[in-house]
Design an enzyme around this catalytic site. Structure first.
Site, PDB file in Angstrom:
ATOM      1  N   GLY A 164      -5.453  17.348  -4.958  1.00  0.00           N
ATOM      2  CA  GLY A 164      -4.075  17.769  -4.682  1.00  0.00           C
ATOM      3  C   GLY A 164      -3.749  17.843  -3.205  1.00  0.00           C
ATOM      4  N   GLN A 170      -1.790   9.983   2.361  1.00  0.00           N
ATOM      5  CA  GLN A 170      -0.647  10.656   2.976  1.00  0.00           C
ATOM      6  C   GLN A 170       0.501   9.674   3.144  1.00  0.00           C
ATOM      7  OE1 GLN A 170      -2.010  12.247   6.706  1.00  0.00           O
ATOM      8  NE2 GLN A 170      -2.336  10.252   7.620  1.00  0.00           N
ATOM      9  N   TYR A 190       2.431  -4.931  -6.884  1.00  0.00           N
ATOM     10  CA  TYR A 190       3.684  -4.314  -6.409  1.00  0.00           C
ATOM     11  C   TYR A 190       3.778  -4.411  -4.885  1.00  0.00           C
ATOM     12  CZ  TYR A 190       7.264  -0.642  -5.875  1.00  0.00           C
ATOM     13  OH  TYR A 190       8.402   0.075  -5.553  1.00  0.00           O
ATOM     14  N   LYS A 237       6.270  -6.940  -2.879  1.00  0.00           N
ATOM     15  CA  LYS A 237       7.359  -6.437  -2.024  1.00  0.00           C
ATOM     16  C   LYS A 237       7.211  -6.951  -0.593  1.00  0.00           C
ATOM     17  CE  LYS A 237       9.784  -3.579  -4.730  1.00  0.00           C
ATOM     18  NZ  LYS A 237      11.239  -3.658  -4.920  1.00  0.00           N
ATOM     19  N   SER A 258       8.576  13.458 -12.412  1.00  0.00           N
ATOM     20  CA  SER A 258       8.917  13.521 -13.839  1.00  0.00           C
ATOM     21  C   SER A 258       7.768  14.142 -14.636  1.00  0.00           C
ATOM     22  CB  SER A 258       9.285  12.129 -14.365  1.00  0.00           C
ATOM     23  OG  SER A 258       8.392  11.170 -13.864  1.00  0.00           O
ATOM     24  N   ASN A 259       6.537  13.765 -14.329  1.00  0.00           N
ATOM     25  CA  ASN A 259       5.391  14.347 -15.048  1.00  0.00           C
ATOM     26  C   ASN A 259       5.367  15.865 -14.941  1.00  0.00           C
ATOM     27  OD1 ASN A 259       4.285  12.023 -16.042  1.00  0.00           O
ATOM     28  ND2 ASN A 259       2.306  12.249 -15.028  1.00  0.00           N
ATOM     29  N   PHE A 260       5.396  16.373 -13.704  1.00  0.00           N
ATOM     30  CA  PHE A 260       5.249  17.820 -13.503  1.00  0.00           C
ATOM     31  C   PHE A 260       6.410  18.577 -14.164  1.00  0.00           C
ATOM     32  CE2 PHE A 260       2.408  17.894  -9.390  1.00  0.00           C
ATOM     33  CZ  PHE A 260       1.383  17.323 -10.117  1.00  0.00           C
ATOM     34  N   ARG A 273      -2.747  -1.874  -7.234  1.00  0.00           N
ATOM     35  CA  ARG A 273      -1.376  -1.663  -6.758  1.00  0.00           C
ATOM     36  C   ARG A 273      -0.828  -2.911  -6.061  1.00  0.00           C
ATOM     37  NH1 ARG A 273      -0.760   4.541  -6.184  1.00  0.00           N
ATOM     38  NH2 ARG A 273       1.208   4.227  -5.132  1.00  0.00           N
TER      39      ARG A 273
END
Ligand code: NAD
Ligand code: UDP
Length: 313
Positions: free
Chosen positions: A205, A273, A143, A147, A187-189, A140
């Protein structure tokens, strides 16, 4: 005013262009269409105050503008990890070029930063004074670190050259025109539920996110741009925190889908989180989100259902 929006054909950028036109401004939308699409701005093309420029922010450009919103950068992990070298160039060179432009034409520049500058945060909720917990060499990092450097460049040009900058740290934002293939949780869900496929929860989850509806975010971006004498950084996001497992159940209920919820491995460096502290935005901008999660989700479900319907039929 004449306003440049880089990444203007993307998800957030297209909503911002729309709102700026509605507020009576001339808008120059600049995009290389990596993750953005003409579909997102097609309805704006007939407006004589709207101009579209196909350009890559890793190259310099000279335009006469009063304000710049620098949003150009792929935002979803799938897209920004597709070509990580290009991602960090987009953040860093894009920032350098937009700062150079802002300096030359004396424009005010707002940088779209991200909650990812906090990494996997050790402070919860995250305030702007927290410096973050970012892995500099992980998948990651292209990105996150890109930034972070963009923020550094904003403050250095501000201190060294007096460029009028604004830094906004955007937390997870959702709404119509999110890319269908961006692999993000919203968008996936929704797509999985509408197609009757299994909803894929990564990990157990229990990781949390807070989701801000795009109209609320755009309002915050504009307020930040319009506020004098305040560079930020300022957090913009929704404070309502949800576990990804609970979020999956919510999407199943909202769509009335018969999809099942299944569990898949958690990607590396996935923050456990995330929740913004938005007291600074409330105090300085008088801003807080007003669209509740289910209302925003219903509008987003409607958008994706419309796209699926058109394709089928
Ligand atoms: P998006 O991918 O829909 O939009 C990014 C836009 O930038 C696209 O239109 C893409 O084609 C364009 N772009 C990418 N590289 C470019 C380049 N080199 N030159 C010119 N254009 C380029 O993503 P989004 O969700 O609308 O995000 C917009 C901005 O907000 C990004 O800077 C992102 O980092 C930031 N942000 C978004 C979120 C979120 O939850 N959506 C969260 C934090 C930060
Ligand atoms: N996620 C998930 N299933 C998916 C896509 C994402 O469980 O199909 C999880 C992901 O691992 C992360 C959270 O949802 O914990 C938010 O992911 P997203 O990519 O939307 O945003 P980010 O991780 O950048 O906050």
């Amino acid at each position: 005013m004449r306003i440049l929006v880089t990444g203007g054909a993307g998800f957030i950028g297209s909503h911002l262009c729309e709102r700026l036109l509605r507020d009576g401004h001339d808008v120059v939308c600049l995009d290389n269409f990596f993750t953005g699409s003409k579909d997102n701005i097609r309805h704006l093309l007939d407006d004589h105050r709207f101009e579209l420029v196909r350009h890559d922010v890793t190259e310099p450009i000279l335009l006469e503008v009063d304000r710049i919103y620098n949003l150009a950068c792929p935002a979803s992990p799938i897209h920004y990890q597709y070509n990580p070298v290009k991602t960090i160039k987009t953040s860093v060179l894009g920032a350098v070029h937009m700062l150079g432009l802002a300096k030359r034409v004396r424009a005010r520049l707002l940088q779209a930063s991200t909650s990812e500058v906090y990494g996997d945060p050790l402070q919860h909720p995250q305030t702007e004074s927290y410096w973050g917990n970012v892995n500099p060499i992980g998948i990651r990092s292209c990105y996150d670190e890109g930034k972070r450097v963009a923020e550094t460049l904003m403050m250095d040009y501000h201190r060294q050259n007096g460029v009028d900058v604004r830094i906004v740290r955007i937390f997870n934002t959702f709404g119509p025109r999110m890319a269908e293939n961006d692999g993000r949780v919203v968008s996936n869900f929704i797509l999985q539920a509408l197609r009757g496929e299994d909803l894929t929860v990564y990990g157990d989850g229990s990781q949390t996110r807070s989701f801000c509806y795009v109209d609320d975010l755009v309002e915050g971006l504009i307020r930040m741009m319009d506020t004098d004498g305040f560079t930020g950084p300022v957090n913009l996001g929704n404070v309502a925190e949800h576990s990804i497992g609970e979020f999956a159940e919510r999407i199943v209920a909202l769509t009335g889908s018969r999809s099942r919820i299944v569990f898949r491995p958690l990607p590396p460096d996935d923050p456990t989180q995330r929740q913004p502290d938005i007291s600074l935005a409330a105090a300085r901008l008088g801003w807080r989100p007003v669209v509740d999660l289910d209302t925003g989700l219903r509008r987003t479900v409607e958008y994706f259902a419309g796209r699926l319907g058109r394709r089928r039929g």
